[in-house]
Write a protein that holds these residues in place. Structure first.
Motif, PDB file in Angstrom:
ATOM      1  N   UNK A   1      26.457  37.506 -10.767  1.00 53.43           N
ATOM      2  CA  UNK A   1      27.487  38.328 -10.132  1.00 53.43           C
ATOM      3  C   UNK A   1      27.765  39.456 -11.116  1.00 53.43           C
ATOM      4  N   UNK A   2      27.281  40.644 -10.805  1.00 49.98           N
ATOM      5  CA  UNK A   2      27.253  41.702 -11.809  1.00 49.98           C
ATOM      6  C   UNK A   2      27.866  42.996 -11.273  1.00 49.98           C
ATOM      7  N   UNK A   3      28.689  43.635 -12.113  1.00 46.90           N
ATOM      8  CA  UNK A   3      29.440  44.834 -11.743  1.00 46.90           C
ATOM      9  C   UNK A   3      29.376  45.816 -12.903  1.00 46.90           C
ATOM     10  N   UNK A   4      29.286  47.110 -12.597  1.00 47.03           N
ATOM     11  CA  UNK A   4      29.284  48.123 -13.659  1.00 47.03           C
ATOM     12  C   UNK A   4      29.845  49.432 -13.133  1.00 47.03           C
TER      13      UNK A   4
ATOM     14  N   UNK B   1      26.844  29.749  -7.106  1.00 45.89           N
ATOM     15  CA  UNK B   1      27.662  29.199  -6.028  1.00 45.89           C
ATOM     16  C   UNK B   1      29.033  29.861  -5.881  1.00 45.89           C
ATOM     17  N   UNK B   2      29.321  30.887  -6.690  1.00 45.12           N
ATOM     18  CA  UNK B   2      30.690  31.430  -6.681  1.00 45.12           C
ATOM     19  C   UNK B   2      30.720  32.953  -6.530  1.00 45.12           C
ATOM     20  N   UNK B   3      29.755  33.505  -5.824  1.00 46.82           N
ATOM     21  CA  UNK B   3      29.720  34.952  -5.662  1.00 46.82           C
ATOM     22  C   UNK B   3      31.023  35.498  -5.075  1.00 46.82           C
ATOM     23  N   UNK B   4      31.470  34.894  -3.993  1.00 45.50           N
ATOM     24  CA  UNK B   4      32.672  35.374  -3.325  1.00 45.50           C
ATOM     25  C   UNK B   4      33.910  35.238  -4.175  1.00 45.50           C
ATOM     26  N   UNK B   5      33.950  34.207  -4.996  1.00 41.69           N
ATOM     27  CA  UNK B   5      35.107  33.965  -5.857  1.00 41.69           C
ATOM     28  C   UNK B   5      35.131  34.902  -7.061  1.00 41.69           C
ATOM     29  N   UNK B   6      33.971  35.253  -7.574  1.00 42.09           N
ATOM     30  CA  UNK B   6      33.899  35.992  -8.839  1.00 42.09           C
ATOM     31  C   UNK B   6      33.828  37.513  -8.699  1.00 42.09           C
ATOM     32  N   UNK B   7      33.359  38.013  -7.555  1.00 36.41           N
ATOM     33  CA  UNK B   7      33.044  39.435  -7.487  1.00 36.41           C
ATOM     34  C   UNK B   7      34.275  40.337  -7.639  1.00 36.41           C
TER      35      UNK B   7
ATOM     36  N   UNK C   1      37.857  44.199 -10.791  1.00 34.93           N
ATOM     37  CA  UNK C   1      39.145  44.489 -11.433  1.00 34.93           C
ATOM     38  C   UNK C   1      39.003  44.543 -12.951  1.00 34.93           C
ATOM     39  N   UNK C   2      38.245  43.619 -13.502  1.00 37.72           N
ATOM     40  CA  UNK C   2      38.070  43.551 -14.953  1.00 37.72           C
ATOM     41  C   UNK C   2      37.332  44.780 -15.485  1.00 37.72           C
ATOM     42  N   UNK C   3      36.309  45.200 -14.770  1.00 36.76           N
ATOM     43  CA  UNK C   3      35.531  46.363 -15.201  1.00 36.76           C
ATOM     44  C   UNK C   3      36.372  47.633 -15.129  1.00 36.76           C
TER      45      UNK C   3
ATOM     46  N   UNK D   1      27.739  38.900   0.224  1.00 39.75           N
ATOM     47  CA  UNK D   1      29.010  39.106  -0.475  1.00 39.75           C
ATOM     48  C   UNK D   1      29.063  40.505  -1.077  1.00 39.75           C
ATOM     49  N   UNK D   2      28.004  40.886  -1.795  1.00 38.75           N
ATOM     50  CA  UNK D   2      27.975  42.206  -2.404  1.00 38.75           C
ATOM     51  C   UNK D   2      27.911  43.321  -1.384  1.00 38.75           C
ATOM     52  N   UNK D   3      27.126  43.132  -0.335  1.00 44.61           N
ATOM     53  CA  UNK D   3      26.973  44.170   0.676  1.00 44.61           C
ATOM     54  C   UNK D   3      28.260  44.414   1.450  1.00 44.61           C
ATOM     55  N   UNK D   4      28.945  43.350   1.836  1.00 43.85           N
ATOM     56  CA  UNK D   4      30.201  43.502   2.578  1.00 43.85           C
ATOM     57  C   UNK D   4      31.265  44.134   1.685  1.00 43.85           C
ATOM     58  N   UNK D   5      31.307  43.715   0.425  1.00 45.60           N
ATOM     59  CA  UNK D   5      32.281  44.284  -0.507  1.00 45.60           C
ATOM     60  C   UNK D   5      32.024  45.768  -0.721  1.00 45.60           C
ATOM     61  N   UNK D   6      30.763  46.125  -0.916  1.00 47.00           N
ATOM     62  CA  UNK D   6      30.411  47.535  -1.122  1.00 47.00           C
ATOM     63  C   UNK D   6      30.773  48.367   0.102  1.00 47.00           C
ATOM     64  N   UNK D   7      30.462  47.853   1.286  1.00 45.72           N
ATOM     65  CA  UNK D   7      30.784  48.582   2.518  1.00 45.72           C
ATOM     66  C   UNK D   7      32.289  48.754   2.683  1.00 45.72           C
TER      67      UNK D   7
END
Length: 217
Positions: free
Chosen positions: A13-16, A33-39, A44-46, A74-80
């Motif tokens: 689960x990676x963000x930049x 197993x925790x993509x939705x929980x961690x993204x 916010x942290x970044x 998870x990533x695609x829906x969040x990005x959209x």
């Protein structure tokens, strides 16, 4: 330019954040197993690390896979959602391209990630910026002749040393590399992918073939 890059197509689960010149903040956690929980906490942290608010973002970059359905969406829906809320463009990049770019390798090599079911998602490259084949999903033994003698990058390569004896890092995806590649392409006037998933195979859940429709009489 301030690009927010996310990728959940692999266990990472990676963000930049990238300002067009360099990465200003990044976070990567490996947990399949925790993509939705961690993204979102990672976003916010970044942002906090960079001392910025979400409304400073001018574009979103998302890894479009290939990857397993549950994590990838998870990533695609969040990005959209971010793109719609902020009114900024959302750019897609092949997840394997991010790994290739992070490797810094020159000459022919392969990127392979774990596709489960004893398969790998893979693509071939001639240098860290040039994909020459794929992406595809196959059992490692089925592509052994095609990848013989080539260096290989990614967790999928490390899982099958008999097929990828010259496996090396990076093992996991990095949104920092994805953001840097996207910034480079955008600065050069290149086109990125639409933010749509590269699944490459059918989902596990299927409607039973002999499904009986019950209608009221």
């Amino acid at each position: 330019m301030l690009l927010l890059a996310v990728d959940t197509a692999t266990p990472a689960v990676t963000v930049a954040l990238h300002d067009g010149d360099s990465v200003v903040a990044e976070s990567t956690q490996v947990d399949a197993r925790r993509h939705g929980e961690l993204l979102l906490p990672s976003v916010d942290r970044v942002l906090a690390s960079a001392g910025l608010k979400l409304d400073a973002v001018t574009g979103v970059v998302v890894g479009v896979g290939p990857g397993p359905y549950t994590g990838l969406r998870v990533g695609l829906v969040t990005a959209a959602t971010f793109g719609s809320a902020l009114g900024v463009p959302v750019h897609g990049l092949c997840t394997l391209d991010g790994l290739a770019y992070a490797s810094g390798l020159e000459g022919p090599f392969v990127v392979a990630t774990d596709a489960r079911r004893k398969e790998v998602y893979w693509a071939s490259y001639d240098g860290s910026r040039t994909r020459t084949g794929g992406p595809a999903v196959d059992r490692p033994a089925e592509i052994a002749e095609q990848v013989a003698g080539l260096p290989a990058v990614g967790a999928g390569a490390l899982l099958y040393p008999e097929v990828f004896p010259d496996a090396r890092g990076p093992e996991h995806q990095s949104a920092a590399a994805l953001a840097a590649l996207a910034a480079e392409k955008l600065a050069a006037g290149g086109e990125l992918l639409p933010p749509r998933p590269l699944y490459l195979r059918r989902p596990d859940a299927q409607v039973p073939k002999n499904y009986k429709v019950v209608t009221p009489q």
